[in-house]
Write an enzyme that holds these catalytic residues in place. Structure first.
Site, PDB file in Angstrom:
ATOM      1  CG  ASN A  13      13.421 -33.236 -42.826  1.00 23.07           C
ATOM      2  OD1 ASN A  13      14.614 -32.951 -42.854  1.00 23.07           O
ATOM      3  ND2 ASN A  13      12.578 -32.680 -41.975  1.00 23.07           N
ATOM      4  CB  ILE A  14       9.976 -36.453 -47.470  1.00 19.45           C
ATOM      5  CG1 ILE A  14       9.099 -36.356 -46.223  1.00 19.45           C
ATOM      6  CG2 ILE A  14       9.442 -37.532 -48.408  1.00 19.45           C
ATOM      7  CD1 ILE A  14       7.637 -36.058 -46.505  1.00 19.45           C
ATOM      8  CB  CYS A 129       2.830 -39.377 -42.809  1.00 18.83           C
ATOM      9  SG  CYS A 129       2.230 -37.977 -41.832  1.00 18.83           S
ATOM     10  CB  ALA A 161       6.081 -31.255 -38.752  1.00 14.59           C
ATOM     11  N   PRO A 163       8.962 -27.824 -43.385  1.00 13.67           N
ATOM     12  CG  PRO A 163      10.514 -26.261 -44.134  1.00 13.67           C
ATOM     13  CD  PRO A 163      10.404 -27.665 -43.638  1.00 13.67           C
ATOM     14  N   GLY A 164       7.329 -28.329 -45.662  1.00 17.53           N
ATOM     15  CA  GLY A 164       6.311 -28.873 -46.558  1.00 17.53           C
ATOM     16  C   GLY A 164       5.110 -29.395 -45.795  1.00 17.53           C
ATOM     17  CB  THR A 165       4.854 -31.566 -42.783  1.00 18.19           C
ATOM     18  OG1 THR A 165       5.542 -32.669 -43.365  1.00 18.19           O
ATOM     19  CG2 THR A 165       3.737 -32.101 -41.892  1.00 18.19           C
ATOM     20  NE  ARG A 166       6.941 -27.166 -38.559  1.00 13.14           N
ATOM     21  CZ  ARG A 166       6.550 -27.267 -37.290  1.00 13.14           C
ATOM     22  NH1 ARG A 166       5.455 -26.646 -36.902  1.00 13.14           N
ATOM     23  NH2 ARG A 166       7.239 -27.965 -36.421  1.00 13.14           N
ATOM     24  CG  ASN A 287       6.316 -37.831 -39.428  1.00  6.69           C
ATOM     25  OD1 ASN A 287       7.167 -38.132 -38.584  1.00  6.69           O
ATOM     26  ND2 ASN A 287       6.301 -36.649 -40.012  1.00  6.69           N
TER      27      ASN A 287
END
Length: 312
Positions: A13-14, A129, A161, A163-166, A287
């Site tokens: 995503n990012i 974020c 959110a 996988p990286g964020t989690r 975010n």
């Protein structure tokens, strides 16, 4: 003058949102390569359709691409765990790493607070974020008062959110807390993140609490409003959700902070909302938008510095 070529590690995503921002908006960066590990990821497929060089072999694949030697700036949009090796490879090759993970190998950078202080570093960290949204407010209060304690609560939609964020929740709280102190100027900082599963998905919301002394309410509010305007210049969806709130603590009702002591002063409560630009994901994913916007703003400062040196 020619643009500085950039690569993005992380086709989620990012990374994908950042790629689109570079290609749409940047006058100093050229999108050269998108790196992932899943050949079926939407980010890699989209990059290929846009004519960007791709590899699904991670950092090893990036080094094999013909454009590797021409790349000047690399963004890491993967995870804190993977970033250590990525940073080593990139900086050893003489390139600049802009870190969008909470790894915090390089100095913390918030564009409107210390964006010009680390332009010659080989690795710069975009904190988190929540940090990008809230540390400017803490810094604004610190610019006019002594901030004894600052606490932030970042609430984001569970759908935004990835996988990286989690995988980086612990690193998020640790890195953001450290950034509140080191960049925001608070003597003690605390960070909390909330993944909200509400439907329809909620827009990112952030709450900032500071306990300070040495400045009155009007002075603090003026500094906060000026800072919100500065962040809004590169994150258009960044805004106050409601009027800044204040509560005074005097000798009759002092506040005690464990480990710090008892204080008189002003508690300031700031309520923020961050709406995304919807370049790749829906507008509720503020975010992601504030991270990619901050990373892009920082990389462009570095690129302009590099171009000016080459032209001299």
């Amino acid at each position: 003058m020619s643009k500085v070529k950039a690569a993005i590690i992380g086709s989620g995503n990012i990374g994908t949102d950042l790629m689109i921002k570079i290609m749409r908006n940047s006058d100093v960066l050229e999108m050269a390569a998108m790196v992932g590990i899943d050949p079926e990821s939407d980010g890699l497929k989209r990059a290929e359709r846009l004519g960007v060089a791709i590899t699904h072999e991670g950092i090893d694949g990036l080094q094999k691409l013909p454009c590797w030697n021409e790349i000047g700036i690399v963004f890491d949009a993967t995870s804190a765990g993977a970033h250590t090796r990525h940073s080593q490879v990139v900086t050893d090759a003489g390139k600049v790493m802009v870190d969008l993970t909470p790894a915090a190998i390089g100095p913390y950078v918030i564009p409107v607070v210390n964006g010009d202080d680390h332009l010659d570093k080989s690795n710069v960290n975009m904190v988190t974020c929540g940090g990008q949204a809230t540390i400017p407010i803490v810094a604004a209060v610190s610019s006019v008062a002594e901030v004894h304690y600052a606490e932030i609560v970042a609430s984001i939609s569970s759908k935004s959110a990835g996988p990286g964020t989690r995988a980086n929740i612990d690193e998020f709280t640790e890195t953001t807390s450290a950034g509140i102190e080191q960049v925001g100027g608070a003597k003690k900082g605390k960070a909390i993140i909330i993944l909200n599963p509400a439907e329809p998905p909620m827009i990112m919301r952030d709450t900032v609490f500071t306990l300070s002394s040495g400045a009155d309410e009007a002075t603090i509010e003026k500094a906060i409003l000026a800072m919100v305007e500065k962040v809004n210049a590169y994150v258009p969806g960044y805004r106050l959700k409601q009027k800044v709130q204040f509560e005074r603590f005097g000798s009759n009702n002092p506040v005690t902070i464990p480990g710090l002591g008892t204080f008189e002063g002003i508690k300031t409560s700031v309520f923020l909302e961050v709406e995304g630009a919807a370049h790749y994901l829906p507008a509720y994913a503020g975010n992601l938008d504030i991270m990619t916007s901050a990373g892009l703003a920082t990389a462009e400062k570095i690129a302009r510095r590099r171009m000016a040196k080459e032209a001299a």
